[in-house]
Write a protein that holds these residues in place. Sequence first.
Motif, PDB file in Angstrom:
ATOM      1  N   LEU A 160       0.834  -1.199   0.000  1.00  0.00           N
ATOM      2  CA  LEU A 160       0.000   0.000   0.000  1.00  0.00           C
ATOM      3  C   LEU A 160       0.869   1.250   0.000  1.00  0.00           C
ATOM      4  CD1 LEU A 160      -2.867  -0.571   2.607  1.00  0.00           C
ATOM      5  CD2 LEU A 160      -3.077  -0.604   0.124  1.00  0.00           C
TER       6      LEU A 160
ATOM      7  N   GLN B  38      -2.581   5.575   1.304  1.00  0.00           N
ATOM      8  CA  GLN B  38      -3.639   4.571   1.435  1.00  0.00           C
ATOM      9  C   GLN B  38      -3.703   4.034   2.865  1.00  0.00           C
ATOM     10  OE1 GLN B  38      -2.009   2.200  -1.940  1.00  0.00           O
ATOM     11  NE2 GLN B  38      -4.136   2.096  -2.638  1.00  0.00           N
TER      12      GLN B  38
ATOM     13  N   ALA C 264      -7.077  -3.316   4.607  1.00  0.00           N
ATOM     14  CA  ALA C 264      -6.991  -2.494   3.399  1.00  0.00           C
ATOM     15  C   ALA C 264      -6.043  -3.119   2.382  1.00  0.00           C
ATOM     16  CB  ALA C 264      -6.540  -1.084   3.755  1.00  0.00           C
ATOM     17  N   GLN C 265      -4.945  -3.686   2.866  1.00  0.00           N
ATOM     18  CA  GLN C 265      -4.001  -4.345   1.964  1.00  0.00           C
ATOM     19  C   GLN C 265      -4.630  -5.573   1.311  1.00  0.00           C
ATOM     20  OE1 GLN C 265      -0.247  -3.668   1.258  1.00  0.00           O
ATOM     21  NE2 GLN C 265      -1.392  -4.687  -0.365  1.00  0.00           N
TER      22      GLN C 265
ATOM     23  N   ALA D 299      -7.034  -4.479  -1.330  1.00  0.00           N
ATOM     24  CA  ALA D 299      -6.330  -3.953  -2.501  1.00  0.00           C
ATOM     25  C   ALA D 299      -5.820  -5.085  -3.380  1.00  0.00           C
ATOM     26  CB  ALA D 299      -5.177  -3.062  -2.059  1.00  0.00           C
TER      27      ALA D 299
END
Length: 310
Positions: free
Chosen positions: A9, A13, A295-296, A299
């Motif tokens: 990220l 982000q 979040a990673q 993604a």
Amino acid sequence: MTRLLPVDLAPAQAVAALERSLLDGVDPERCPPRSHVPVPAGELLLMPAADSRYAGVKIAGVAPANPGRGLPRITGGYLLLDGSTLQPLAYFDGAALTALRTPAVTALAMRRLAAPDAGHLVLFGAGPQAYGHLDALRTIRPLTRLTVVTRSAESAGPLVGYARTLGLAAEAGTPEAVAAADLVVCCTSARGPLFAGGLVPARAAVAAIGSHRPDAREVDTALVVRSARYVEARAVALRAAGDLVIPLGEGAIAAGEPLANLSELVRGTAVVPQGRPRFFKSIGMAWQDLAVAAAQYEAVRARETVPPSP
């Protein structure tokens, strides 16, 4: 089989993931505390957290002798789980995750605490966290100058060179450089103050992230007394952050004095004065790892489901 996923990220982000987690209702004061387990090589830290969508746990190792062997001081791994079934979803390198999320926490706080035109960063330390903080802070402030303070000018050289490739005027310096700083960040393994707190100008914001023990600190009592103070969570900081615990024990500050947490900063309810230094103390919390790991994971999943361009 649970896959090892990359930690790639961008700093912005990671900052956004942390902010979103707080705005969605994560309460840092209710986050489970980390467990400390002494082992012959150093210390193991166990950090679990969960929200409505995900759960996860980081096992981090702190091995003080590793740098002398050419190995990282911080080791470990992160296991991300589905929140409703607790089935494993992904595994991440724990040191890489920490190197991303810790600077993102600092950047999120400094977005409220640092002067809008902050250009001069004084950075104590030249390890992975120093590089991560430089990258993250560049996303939230118009940095133009970097002073790196380390035990020897030689150890500062690679970071100075990296900063110059980014277009910054960079140099190795001494602790007295804080007198001309807009931002001061301490990311070292020091157990005592790194500079004289009386030198820090009123316009500056200071962050200390290197220690997580009640008997170790990177800033002195003078700075803490002068500053408006902010932490990730009051309950954790008043128990484990030596930068605050030691002045409290000395009677220099009182437990009832204002101490805003990161959620209050993000929500805009914390008072941020401009006539005195602003000091943010971070020791790392499990909800932060979860927010960035989730979040990673999302993604990577998004990249895998998007068909390649023709």
